[in-house]
Motif scaffolding. Structure first.
Motif, PDB file in Angstrom:
ATOM      1  N   ASP A  51       0.837  -1.203   0.000  1.00 18.17           N
ATOM      2  CA  ASP A  51       0.000   0.000   0.000  1.00 18.17           C
ATOM      3  C   ASP A  51       0.870   1.251   0.000  1.00 18.17           C
ATOM      4  O   ASP A  51       1.934   1.293   0.641  1.00 18.17           O
ATOM      5  CB  ASP A  51      -0.900   0.023   1.237  1.00 18.17           C
ATOM      6  CG  ASP A  51      -1.940  -1.080   1.221  1.00 18.17           C
ATOM      7  OD1 ASP A  51      -1.897  -1.919   0.305  1.00 18.17           O
ATOM      8  OD2 ASP A  51      -2.787  -1.111   2.138  1.00 18.17           O
ATOM      9  N   ARG A  52       0.416   2.269  -0.684  1.00 17.31           N
ATOM     10  CA  ARG A  52       1.116   3.552  -0.697  1.00 17.31           C
ATOM     11  C   ARG A  52       0.535   4.473   0.372  1.00 17.31           C
ATOM     12  O   ARG A  52      -0.653   4.386   0.711  1.00 17.31           O
ATOM     13  CB  ARG A  52       0.988   4.222  -2.073  1.00 17.31           C
ATOM     14  CG  ARG A  52       1.715   3.489  -3.187  1.00 17.31           C
ATOM     15  CD  ARG A  52       1.539   4.192  -4.523  1.00 17.31           C
ATOM     16  NE  ARG A  52       0.139   4.241  -4.937  1.00 17.31           N
ATOM     17  CZ  ARG A  52      -0.615   5.324  -4.874  1.00 17.31           C
ATOM     18  NH1 ARG A  52      -0.107   6.475  -4.417  1.00 17.31           N
ATOM     19  NH2 ARG A  52      -1.870   5.293  -5.288  1.00 17.31           N
ATOM     20  N   GLN A  53       1.366   5.364   0.874  1.00 16.70           N
ATOM     21  CA  GLN A  53       0.887   6.371   1.820  1.00 16.70           C
ATOM     22  C   GLN A  53       0.351   7.550   1.020  1.00 16.70           C
ATOM     23  O   GLN A  53       1.100   8.242   0.323  1.00 16.70           O
ATOM     24  CB  GLN A  53       2.006   6.832   2.749  1.00 16.70           C
ATOM     25  CG  GLN A  53       1.535   7.869   3.762  1.00 16.70           C
ATOM     26  CD  GLN A  53       2.562   8.139   4.845  1.00 16.70           C
ATOM     27  OE1 GLN A  53       3.411   7.300   5.122  1.00 16.70           O
ATOM     28  NE2 GLN A  53       2.490   9.311   5.450  1.00 16.70           N
ATOM     29  N   VAL A  54      -0.963   7.776   1.117  1.00 16.20           N
ATOM     30  CA  VAL A  54      -1.600   8.812   0.304  1.00 16.20           C
ATOM     31  C   VAL A  54      -2.061  10.004   1.142  1.00 16.20           C
ATOM     32  O   VAL A  54      -2.579  10.984   0.597  1.00 16.20           O
ATOM     33  CB  VAL A  54      -2.804   8.238  -0.474  1.00 16.20           C
ATOM     34  CG1 VAL A  54      -2.341   7.172  -1.454  1.00 16.20           C
ATOM     35  CG2 VAL A  54      -3.857   7.670   0.476  1.00 16.20           C
ATOM     36  N   VAL A  55      -1.880   9.937   2.455  1.00 15.98           N
ATOM     37  CA  VAL A  55      -2.280  11.028   3.339  1.00 15.98           C
ATOM     38  C   VAL A  55      -1.034  11.627   3.969  1.00 15.98           C
ATOM     39  O   VAL A  55      -0.189  10.905   4.513  1.00 15.98           O
ATOM     40  CB  VAL A  55      -3.237  10.532   4.449  1.00 15.98           C
ATOM     41  CG1 VAL A  55      -3.591  11.682   5.385  1.00 15.98           C
ATOM     42  CG2 VAL A  55      -4.495   9.936   3.845  1.00 15.98           C
ATOM     43  N   VAL A 105      -4.239  18.738   5.918  1.00 12.66           N
ATOM     44  CA  VAL A 105      -4.093  17.353   5.486  1.00 12.66           C
ATOM     45  C   VAL A 105      -4.184  17.324   3.970  1.00 12.66           C
ATOM     46  O   VAL A 105      -5.129  17.867   3.380  1.00 12.66           O
ATOM     47  CB  VAL A 105      -5.200  16.455   6.093  1.00 12.66           C
ATOM     48  CG1 VAL A 105      -5.084  15.038   5.549  1.00 12.66           C
ATOM     49  CG2 VAL A 105      -5.094  16.431   7.602  1.00 12.66           C
ATOM     50  N   HIS A 106      -3.196  16.692   3.329  1.00 13.24           N
ATOM     51  CA  HIS A 106      -3.189  16.580   1.871  1.00 13.24           C
ATOM     52  C   HIS A 106      -3.368  15.118   1.482  1.00 13.24           C
ATOM     53  O   HIS A 106      -2.644  14.242   1.957  1.00 13.24           O
ATOM     54  CB  HIS A 106      -1.885  17.112   1.287  1.00 13.24           C
ATOM     55  CG  HIS A 106      -1.847  17.092  -0.208  1.00 13.24           C
ATOM     56  ND1 HIS A 106      -2.699  17.838  -0.992  1.00 13.24           N
ATOM     57  CD2 HIS A 106      -1.057  16.397  -1.074  1.00 13.24           C
ATOM     58  CE1 HIS A 106      -2.442  17.626  -2.267  1.00 13.24           C
ATOM     59  NE2 HIS A 106      -1.450  16.748  -2.341  1.00 13.24           N
ATOM     60  N   VAL A 107      -4.349  14.850   0.644  1.00 11.09           N
ATOM     61  CA  VAL A 107      -4.611  13.504   0.136  1.00 11.09           C
ATOM     62  C   VAL A 107      -4.246  13.484  -1.340  1.00 11.09           C
ATOM     63  O   VAL A 107      -4.811  14.236  -2.135  1.00 11.09           O
ATOM     64  CB  VAL A 107      -6.090  13.107   0.335  1.00 11.09           C
ATOM     65  CG1 VAL A 107      -6.334  11.697  -0.198  1.00 11.09           C
ATOM     66  CG2 VAL A 107      -6.484  13.200   1.801  1.00 11.09           C
ATOM     67  N   SER A 108      -3.291  12.638  -1.686  1.00 14.67           N
ATOM     68  CA  SER A 108      -2.795  12.607  -3.057  1.00 14.67           C
ATOM     69  C   SER A 108      -2.812  11.174  -3.576  1.00 14.67           C
ATOM     70  O   SER A 108      -2.123  10.301  -3.043  1.00 14.67           O
ATOM     71  CB  SER A 108      -1.371  13.171  -3.122  1.00 14.67           C
ATOM     72  OG  SER A 108      -0.856  13.090  -4.425  1.00 14.67           O
ATOM     73  N   ALA A 109      -3.630  10.920  -4.582  1.00 12.04           N
ATOM     74  CA  ALA A 109      -3.712   9.596  -5.202  1.00 12.04           C
ATOM     75  C   ALA A 109      -3.966   9.787  -6.692  1.00 12.04           C
ATOM     76  O   ALA A 109      -4.056  10.919  -7.183  1.00 12.04           O
ATOM     77  CB  ALA A 109      -4.825   8.772  -4.557  1.00 12.04           C
ATOM     78  N   ALA A 110      -4.101   8.663  -7.410  1.00 15.27           N
ATOM     79  CA  ALA A 110      -4.192   8.717  -8.870  1.00 15.27           C
ATOM     80  C   ALA A 110      -5.298   9.650  -9.351  1.00 15.27           C
ATOM     81  O   ALA A 110      -5.070  10.506 -10.203  1.00 15.27           O
ATOM     82  CB  ALA A 110      -4.412   7.303  -9.412  1.00 15.27           C
ATOM     83  N   ARG A 111      -6.504   9.488  -8.811  1.00 17.69           N
ATOM     84  CA  ARG A 111      -7.624  10.305  -9.287  1.00 17.69           C
ATOM     85  C   ARG A 111      -8.130  11.263  -8.211  1.00 17.69           C
ATOM     86  O   ARG A 111      -9.212  11.827  -8.349  1.00 17.69           O
ATOM     87  CB  ARG A 111      -8.768   9.387  -9.746  1.00 17.69           C
ATOM     88  CG  ARG A 111      -8.409   8.564 -10.974  1.00 17.69           C
ATOM     89  CD  ARG A 111      -9.641   7.853 -11.547  1.00 17.69           C
ATOM     90  NE  ARG A 111     -10.211   6.918 -10.589  1.00 17.69           N
ATOM     91  CZ  ARG A 111      -9.825   5.651 -10.479  1.00 17.69           C
ATOM     92  NH1 ARG A 111      -8.843   5.194 -11.244  1.00 17.69           N
ATOM     93  NH2 ARG A 111     -10.411   4.866  -9.606  1.00 17.69           N
ATOM     94  N   PRO A 144      -3.564   6.171   6.496  1.00 16.23           N
ATOM     95  CA  PRO A 144      -2.868   6.810   5.371  1.00 16.23           C
ATOM     96  C   PRO A 144      -2.768   5.908   4.151  1.00 16.23           C
ATOM     97  O   PRO A 144      -2.221   6.312   3.129  1.00 16.23           O
ATOM     98  CB  PRO A 144      -1.472   7.056   5.960  1.00 16.23           C
ATOM     99  CG  PRO A 144      -1.267   5.901   6.893  1.00 16.23           C
ATOM    100  CD  PRO A 144      -2.633   5.592   7.487  1.00 16.23           C
ATOM    101  N   SER A 145      -3.323   4.689   4.247  1.00 14.10           N
ATOM    102  CA  SER A 145      -3.141   3.694   3.199  1.00 14.10           C
ATOM    103  C   SER A 145      -3.966   3.987   1.952  1.00 14.10           C
ATOM    104  O   SER A 145      -5.126   4.406   2.036  1.00 14.10           O
ATOM    105  CB  SER A 145      -3.512   2.310   3.744  1.00 14.10           C
ATOM    106  OG  SER A 145      -3.675   1.377   2.710  1.00 14.10           O
ATOM    107  N   SER A 146      -3.379   3.717   0.792  1.00 15.73           N
ATOM    108  CA  SER A 146      -4.095   3.860  -0.473  1.00 15.73           C
ATOM    109  C   SER A 146      -5.276   2.894  -0.538  1.00 15.73           C
ATOM    110  O   SER A 146      -6.278   3.165  -1.204  1.00 15.73           O
ATOM    111  CB  SER A 146      -3.147   3.597  -1.648  1.00 15.73           C
ATOM    112  OG  SER A 146      -2.508   2.326  -1.511  1.00 15.73           O
TER     113      SER A 146
END
Length: 355
Positions: free
Chosen positions: A23-27, A35-41, A330-332
Motif C-alpha cells: 500500500d502507498r501512503q496517500v495522506v 491534510v493533503h490527500v494525493s492519489a491517482a484520481r 494513510p493507506s491507499s
C-alpha cells in the motif's frame, strides 16, 4: 452561540499488513493544520485546527486537541463529550483508551495512555489546584444492533429502554451509575474493560470480532460517562458560607468503525452488525450535515432515526460542548473511507451549540 472544539484529525501509521501488501501512503500532514490527500484520481487538501500525524504521541493529542480544556469545562458544570470516529481499524479505541494489551498486572506504559486515562489524571490535578471536592460516578453503555445495553450491570447484558422527557431529553431507563471515591477506581474500570478475564465488567463485555481489516473490531458504539459534581472548599469554614456546587459530565464515545462489507469479508452475524453500525453512522452524519447549516436554514433534525443520535442529541445540537477526533488511515487501500471521514469532519466544523 458557542462553537464546540473544532474536530481534530489523527493519522495512524501504516500497519505491517499494509506495508507487506505494498500500500502507498496517500495522506500527508503538512504541519500547519492541513491534510493533503494525493492519489491517482484524487488530490484534495483539508484544513483543521489540529492535525496529528503518525508520529504524534498520546500526550500531544491530549494537549493539542483541546481535551484538557474540555475536562476543565466539565468541572465547571458543563456537559462535555468527546467522540472518536472513522473507519474500522483507524485507531479510535487506541486514541481513547490506549493499547488493548493492558491489565492491572500489566499496565500500559505511561506514554501510551489514552485520552480517558489522561482526563482522569487531569480531573485529579484540577481538583487539587482549585481546592474543590469532586464527587465522581460513572455509567457505561453500548449500542449493539440498535439495542442499548448496560456494561456495568451484573449478569448477562440486557436491552434497556430509551426514554424522552422535557426536562431530561433522551435518557436510558434503569441505567446503573457507580460511585467512585478516587480517580484510580475509574482507571481500574478501564483496565477491567480492556482485560477479557472474569469477572465481567466494562467493555470486556462489549462485542468485538475479527475481520479482514481489524482483528479487534468493535461491533457496538460505547459511551462511558463520568458525572462530576464539584463543590468549592471554604477557606474559612467558621464563617458558614454556603458554597454552590456544580454538576457536569464528561462523556467518552467510542464509535464502531464504518465498514464496507466487501472489504471486511463479513457475512452472517458480522454482516448484520456491520449494516446496523453503518445505518447508525449514516444517521449521525445526516444530523451533523443538517446542524452544519445556518440556524435560519435548518430543517427538522432527525435525532430519532437511531439510538446513537438520540443519546448524542444534547452533545451535538443542545447545551453540550463536543470534541470530535477523526481517525484515518494513510493507506491507499483505505482511500475512499479516509476521504469520507475527512469530509465528515469538515461538515462537523460548522456545527454550533448553546452551552
Amino acid at each position: 452561540s458557542v462553537s464546540p472544539s473544532p474536530p481534530a484529525i489523527r493519522v495512524r501509521p501504516l500497519t505491517c499488513t499494509e506495508t507487506r501488501r505494498g500500500d502507498r501512503q496517500v495522506v500527508h500532514s503538512l504541519g500547519d493544520g492541513t491534510v493533503h490527500v494525493s492519489a491517482a484520481r484524487h488530490d484534495a487538501t483539508f484544513g483543521f485546527s489540529a492535525v496529528f500525524d503518525a508520529g504524534a504521541s498520546q500526550e500531544a493529542v491530549f494537549e493539542g486537541s483541546g481535551m484538557r480544556q474540555l475536562v476543565e469545562l466539565a468541572i465547571d458544570g458543563f456537559s462535555c463529550t468527546v467522540f472518536a470516529f472513522g473507519q474500522t481499524g483507524s485507531g479510535k479505541t487506541y486514541t481513547l483508551m490506549g493499547p488493548l494489551a493492558q491489565s492491572e498486572t500489566r499496565p500500559a506504559a505511561p506514554g501510551l495512555l489514552g485520552l480517558m486515562q489522561r482526563s482522569f489524571a487531569c480531573l485529579l490535578e484540577q481538583s487539587r489546584s482549585r481546592s474543590s471536592d469532586l464527587a465522581l460516578s460513572a455509567s457505561y453503555l453500548e449500542i449493539y444492533n440498535e439495542q442499548v445495553r448496560d456494561l456495568l450491570s451484573p449478569g448477562p447484558p440486557c436491552a434497556l429502554p430509551l426514554r424522552w422527557s422535557k426536562t431530561r431529553g433522551f435518557y436510558v431507563e434503569n441505567q446503573l451509575s457507580v460511585d467512585f471515591e478516587s480517580l484510580e477506581a475509574i482507571a481500574d474500570l478501564l483496565l477491567q474493560a480492556l482485560n477479557p478475564a472474569p469477572p465481567p465488567a466494562g467493555s470486556q463485555r462489549r462485542r468485538t470480532s475479527a475481520h479482514a481489516l481489524n482483528r479487534h473490531s468493535s461491533r457496538s458504539h460505547a459511551l462511558l460517562t463520568i458525572h462530576v459534581r464539584s463543590r468549592a472548599v471554604s477557606v474559612h469554614p467558621a464563617l458558614g458560607t454556603a458554597c454552590p456546587s456544580k454538576q457536569g459530565t464528561l462523556c467518552f464515545v467510542d464509535l464502531a468503525g464504518s465498514e464496507r462489507v466487501k472489504e471486511t469479508g463479513s457475512s452472517g452475524e458480522l454482516s448484520v452488525e456491520a449494516n446496523n453500525i453503518n445505518r447508525s453512522l449514516l444517521a449521525l452524519g445526516h444530523c451533523i450535515s443538517l446542524l452544519a447549516k445556518p440556524r435560519g436554514k435548518r430543517t427538522h433534525i432527525p435525532y430519532r432515526d437511531s439510538k446513537l443520535t438520540r443519546l448524542l442529541a444534547r452533545s451535538l445540537g443542545g447545551s453540550g460542548i463536543t470534541l470530535m477526533v477523526a481517525c484515518i488511515s494513510p493507506s491507499s487501500h483505505c482511500l475512499s473511507e479516509t476521504l469520507s471521514t475527512l469530509h465528515y469532519a469538515s461538515r462537523a466544523r460548522r456545527v454550533t451549540t448553546r452551552p
